[in-house]
Design an enzyme around this catalytic site. Structure first.
Site, PDB file in Angstrom:
ATOM      1  CE  LYS A   1      -9.706  -5.936  -3.782  1.00 27.43           C
ATOM      2  NZ  LYS A   1      -9.184  -4.696  -3.186  1.00 27.43           N
TER       3      LYS A   1
ATOM      4  NE  ARG B   1     -12.957  -1.306  -7.442  1.00 24.91           N
ATOM      5  CZ  ARG B   1     -11.807  -1.953  -7.631  1.00 24.91           C
ATOM      6  NH1 ARG B   1     -11.789  -3.162  -8.113  1.00 24.91           N
ATOM      7  NH2 ARG B   1     -10.669  -1.390  -7.308  1.00 24.91           N
TER       8      ARG B   1
ATOM      9  NE  ARG C   1      -0.333  -1.565  -4.915  1.00 28.55           N
ATOM     10  CZ  ARG C   1      -1.573  -2.031  -4.839  1.00 28.55           C
ATOM     11  NH1 ARG C   1      -1.873  -3.009  -3.998  1.00 28.55           N
ATOM     12  NH2 ARG C   1      -2.524  -1.532  -5.599  1.00 28.55           N
TER      13      ARG C   1
ATOM     14  NE  ARG D   1      -2.579  -0.863  -9.625  1.00 28.88           N
ATOM     15  CZ  ARG D   1      -3.668  -1.349  -9.036  1.00 28.88           C
ATOM     16  NH1 ARG D   1      -3.659  -2.577  -8.554  1.00 28.88           N
ATOM     17  NH2 ARG D   1      -4.755  -0.630  -8.941  1.00 28.88           N
TER      18      ARG D   1
ATOM     19  NE  ARG E   1      -6.701   2.429  -6.642  1.00 33.63           N
ATOM     20  CZ  ARG E   1      -5.457   1.945  -6.440  1.00 33.63           C
ATOM     21  NH1 ARG E   1      -4.424   2.758  -6.435  1.00 33.63           N
ATOM     22  NH2 ARG E   1      -5.271   0.664  -6.267  1.00 33.63           N
TER      23      ARG E   1
END
Ligand code: AMP
Length: 218
Positions: free
Chosen positions: A15, A90, A129, A163, A174
């Site tokens: 996203k 969400r 990542r 992160r 999540r």
């Protein structure tokens, strides 16, 4: 008229990447509640202090907090710019809050673009990542390392960051939050004929092209 869209999909679906691409190619503004919350945590604001532990656990921050962030940021945008909602709404409560916010600001939702992805591949994507701390360019331990070790391909920076919630355990939470609370909001938009699906496992450029075709169909 400004196009307002929601990018929907589980964490790691792409996203943020696609939103950044749209910002670069259209007069659109990315409204990422995740980015807003991370900025609040970094700045140590009251919202940040409240959100920090919740985010580190991979759970959802309160609907009131994120909807207020969206409303404030939307108010600061020029009417001519379209909004890309990235990571918001969400929950069903957030979807209803967004309806009210958009109506109050004279905006309409054009599309809800769902990035369709395979969950196991997502865990691999997310846990590898990292980004350049200077320019934000994205990298990956297994799929996209800098060409020269410890040096950003784009800006030459030497500092990189990850992160804190991009670890395997938090990622599973999540994903579970997405499945339990976010995926169920799709029918709200399906009923209005707004949902478009894109294969989020395709190459980044192909995903961008598919999203572009949707925007052109408006
Ligand atoms: P993201 O960058 O979108 O993956 O968001 C990172 C974290 O911020 C999430 O795991 C949540 O803890 C929090 N967060 C971001 N957006 C929302 C939202 N719309 N509602 C509740 N929590 C959110």
């Amino acid at each position: 008229m400004a196009l307002n869209i929601i990018l929907l999909g589980p964490p790691g679906a792409g996203k943020g990447t696609q939103a950044a691409h749209l910002v670069a190619t259209h007069a659109m503004v990315q409204l990422s509640t995740g980015d807003m919350l991370r900025a609040a945590v970094k700045a140590g604001t009251p919202v940040g202090l409240q959100a920090k532990a919740v985010m580190e656990a991979g759970e959802l921050v309160s609907d009131e907090i994120v909807s207020a962030l969206i409303d404030d940021n939307l108010a600061a945008m020029p009417d001519s710019a379209g909004a890309i909602f990235d990571g918001y709404p969400r929950t069903a409560a957030q979807a209803h809050a967004l309806d009210a916010i958009l109506t109050a600001r004279g905006r309409k939702l054009a599309f809800v673009i769902e990035l369709d992805v395979d969950e196991d591949a997502l865990v691999d994507r997310i846990t590898g990542r990292f980004t350049c701390a200077t320019c934000g360019e994205g990298y990956h331990d297994r799929h996209k390392m800098p060409a020269v070790a410890d040096s950003c391909d784009k800006c030459g920076g030497h500092e990189f960051k990850r992160r804190p919630d991009d670890n395997a355990e938090t990622v599973r939470t999540r994903m579970a939050e997405y499945r339990a609370k976010t995926a169920p909001i799709l029918p709200i938009y399906e009923e209005r004929g707004l949902v478009r699906r894109v294969d989020g496992m395709a190459d980044m450029a192909d995903v961008s092209a598919a999203i572009e075709a949707i925007l052109q169909s408006a």
